[in-house]
Design a protein around this motif. Structure first.
Motif, short mmCIF file in Angstrom:
data_model
loop_
_atom_site.label_atom_id
_atom_site.label_comp_id
_atom_site.label_asym_id
_atom_site.label_seq_id
_atom_site.Cartn_x
_atom_site.Cartn_y
_atom_site.Cartn_z
N LEU A 42 0.82 -1.13 0.09
CA LEU A 42 -0.08 0.02 0.01
C LEU A 42 0.82 1.26 0.04
O LEU A 42 0.63 2.26 -0.67
CB LEU A 42 -1.08 0.00 1.04
CG LEU A 42 -2.13 -0.86 1.14
CD1 LEU A 42 -3.11 -0.87 2.64
CD2 LEU A 42 -3.02 -0.60 0.13
N ARG A 43 1.84 1.08 0.77
CA ARG A 43 2.66 2.54 0.81
C ARG A 43 3.63 2.76 -0.30
O ARG A 43 3.53 3.95 -0.97
CB ARG A 43 3.88 2.07 1.89
CG ARG A 43 4.94 3.21 2.10
CD ARG A 43 5.90 2.81 3.25
NE ARG A 43 5.24 2.54 4.50
CZ ARG A 43 5.58 1.36 4.87
NH1 ARG A 43 6.53 0.72 4.09
NH2 ARG A 43 5.31 0.93 5.86
N ARG A 44 3.83 1.37 -1.11
CA ARG A 44 4.50 1.63 -2.48
C ARG A 44 3.35 2.41 -3.47
O ARG A 44 3.86 3.03 -4.39
CB ARG A 44 5.11 0.20 -3.05
CG ARG A 44 5.85 0.28 -4.34
CD ARG A 44 6.39 -0.94 -4.52
NE ARG A 44 7.29 -1.53 -3.79
CZ ARG A 44 7.04 -2.48 -2.96
NH1 ARG A 44 6.14 -3.26 -2.89
NH2 ARG A 44 8.30 -2.62 -2.21
N GLU A 45 2.10 1.74 -3.41
CA GLU A 45 1.16 2.53 -4.35
C GLU A 45 1.01 3.65 -4.30
O GLU A 45 0.80 4.55 -4.87
CB GLU A 45 -0.07 1.37 -4.06
CG GLU A 45 -0.33 0.10 -4.66
CD GLU A 45 -1.38 -0.76 -4.45
OE1 GLU A 45 -2.42 0.00 -4.12
OE2 GLU A 45 -1.43 -1.99 -4.84
N ARG A 46 0.86 4.14 -2.82
CA ARG A 46 0.45 5.68 -2.43
C ARG A 46 1.66 6.45 -2.96
O ARG A 46 1.56 7.55 -3.45
CB ARG A 46 0.53 5.85 -1.18
CG ARG A 46 -0.83 5.48 -0.54
CD ARG A 46 -1.16 5.80 1.00
NE ARG A 46 -0.26 5.31 1.98
CZ ARG A 46 -0.13 4.26 2.66
NH1 ARG A 46 -1.06 3.63 2.47
NH2 ARG A 46 0.94 4.22 3.42
N GLN A 47 2.91 6.20 -2.82
CA GLN A 47 4.15 6.75 -3.38
C GLN A 47 4.12 6.92 -4.82
O GLN A 47 4.27 7.77 -5.29
CB GLN A 47 5.35 6.14 -3.10
CG GLN A 47 6.71 6.87 -3.53
CD GLN A 47 8.02 6.00 -3.52
OE1 GLN A 47 7.83 4.77 -2.84
NE2 GLN A 47 9.01 6.53 -3.22
N LEU A 48 3.52 5.99 -5.54
CA LEU A 48 3.76 5.82 -7.14
C LEU A 48 2.46 6.68 -7.62
O LEU A 48 2.47 7.50 -8.79
CB LEU A 48 3.37 4.67 -7.71
CG LEU A 48 4.50 3.46 -7.62
CD1 LEU A 48 4.40 2.19 -7.82
CD2 LEU A 48 6.05 4.02 -8.15
N GLU A 49 1.36 6.58 -6.83
CA GLU A 49 0.30 7.89 -7.09
C GLU A 49 0.65 9.08 -6.85
O GLU A 49 0.51 9.93 -7.76
CB GLU A 49 -1.09 7.35 -6.18
CG GLU A 49 -1.76 6.04 -6.87
CD GLU A 49 -2.69 5.78 -5.34
OE1 GLU A 49 -2.90 6.34 -4.42
OE2 GLU A 49 -3.34 4.60 -5.79
N GLY A 50 1.48 9.37 -5.88
CA GLY A 50 1.90 10.67 -5.61
C GLY A 50 2.74 11.16 -6.96
O GLY A 50 2.77 12.48 -7.03
N ILE A 51 3.78 10.38 -7.03
CA ILE A 51 4.62 10.59 -8.39
C ILE A 51 3.89 11.01 -9.45
O ILE A 51 4.09 12.02 -10.10
CB ILE A 51 5.72 9.53 -8.61
CG1 ILE A 51 6.69 9.59 -7.40
CG2 ILE A 51 6.35 9.59 -9.73
CD1 ILE A 51 7.55 8.44 -7.15
N ALA A 52 2.86 10.26 -9.86
CA ALA A 52 2.24 10.47 -11.06
C ALA A 52 1.41 11.55 -10.90
O ALA A 52 1.08 12.61 -11.84
CB ALA A 52 1.07 9.12 -11.18
N LYS A 53 0.93 11.96 -9.77
CA LYS A 53 0.07 13.22 -9.76
C LYS A 53 0.94 14.69 -9.83
O LYS A 53 0.76 15.51 -10.61
CB LYS A 53 -0.38 13.18 -8.38
CG LYS A 53 -1.56 14.65 -7.87
CD LYS A 53 -2.03 14.41 -6.65
CE LYS A 53 -2.98 15.62 -6.32
NZ LYS A 53 -3.67 15.62 -5.11
N ALA A 54 2.29 14.34 -9.36
CA ALA A 54 3.31 15.48 -9.38
C ALA A 54 3.82 15.61 -10.91
O ALA A 54 3.79 16.59 -11.38
CB ALA A 54 4.44 15.17 -8.39
#
Length: 185
Positions: A120-132
Motif C-alpha cells: 500500500l505504501r508503494r502504491e501511494r508513493q507511485l500515485e503521488g509521483i504520477a500526480k506530481a
C-alpha cells in the motif's frame, strides 16, 4: 538456552532505544540492532549474525514482527531457518511464539498484513509521483543542477581561469572543473 533480541529501524535518524529497552525487559541476554530497511533481508548483517549464532533451544525475540521482515516470503524463509535449527521466535508486542501452534498461526497472519502495508505504501508513493508529474512539478530523481554549467563554459571561453570563475559564480573550483569536463564527473 539463550534469549537473543533483534531490533531494527529503517532509517539512520530513527531511534532503537525503545525496542532495545523492551527486549532487555523480555530477558534478552544479547541484543543485535541495525538501521536498515525491512523490505529485504539483504545487507542486514546483524540479523544474519543472529541467525547464524542461534542454536537449538534458543529464542529470538523482536518487539513486533515487522522488525524482522516486511514480506511474507522473507518472513517464511526466516521462520523456516529458525525452525530447522530448533530456535523459537517471539514478539513482545504481539502474541507470537513459534513454539506454539497459535503463535505460528498469528505470525503468518501478521506477515501477510506487514507485506500488505508495504505494498500500500508503494502504491501511494507511485500515485503521488504520477500526480506530481501530471502537475508538472516532478522532474525525476535528484535535485536540479545548482552549478550554471553554461555560464561556466562562457566565462572559460573568455579566458577566465577556474579559480576566477569559481569566485565570480560563488561555487567551488571542483564544480568549475566538473562543468568544464562533464564526462570526467
Amino acid at each position: 538456552m539463550a534469549v537473543y533480541g533483534y531490533a531494527r529501524v529503517s532509517t539512520t535518524d530513527q531511534d532503537l532505544s525503545l525496542q532495545e529497552e523492551a527486549l532487555r525487559a523480555a530477558g534478552c541476554e544479547v541484543i543485535r540492532s541495525e538501521k536498515r530497511s525491512g523490505t529485504s533481508t539483504e545487507g542486514r548483517t546483524e540479523l544474519q549474525t543472529l541467525m547464524d549464532f542461534a542454536r537449538k533451544g534458543d529464542t529470538i525475540v523482536v518487539t513486533r514482527i515487522d522488525r524482522l521482515a516486511r514480506s511474507i516470503a522473507d518472513l517464511a524463509i526466516l521462520v523456516r531457518q529458525l525452525e530447522a535449527k530448533g530456535v523459537a521466535l517471539k514478539a513482545t508486542e504481539q502474541p507470537i511464539d513459534t513454539s506454539t501452534a497459535a503463535g505460528r498461526c498469528f505470525l503468518q497472519m501478521l506477515g501477510v498484513f506487514a507485506e500488505f502495508e508495504t505494498n500500500l505504501r508503494r502504491e501511494r508513493q507511485l500515485e503521488g509521483i504520477a500526480k506530481a508529474k501530471a502537475a508538472g512539478v516532478y522532474a525525476g530523481k535528484g535535485r536540479p543542477a545548482s552549478v550554471p554549467a553554461e555560464k561556466v563554459r562562457e566565462l572559460h571561453a573568455t579566458g577566465m581561469g577556474p579559480s576566477a570563475i569559481a569566485k565570480e559564480l560563488g561555487i567551488s573550483r571542483m564544480s568549475v572543473h566538473r562543468a568544464l569536463n562533464p564526462k570526467a564527473a
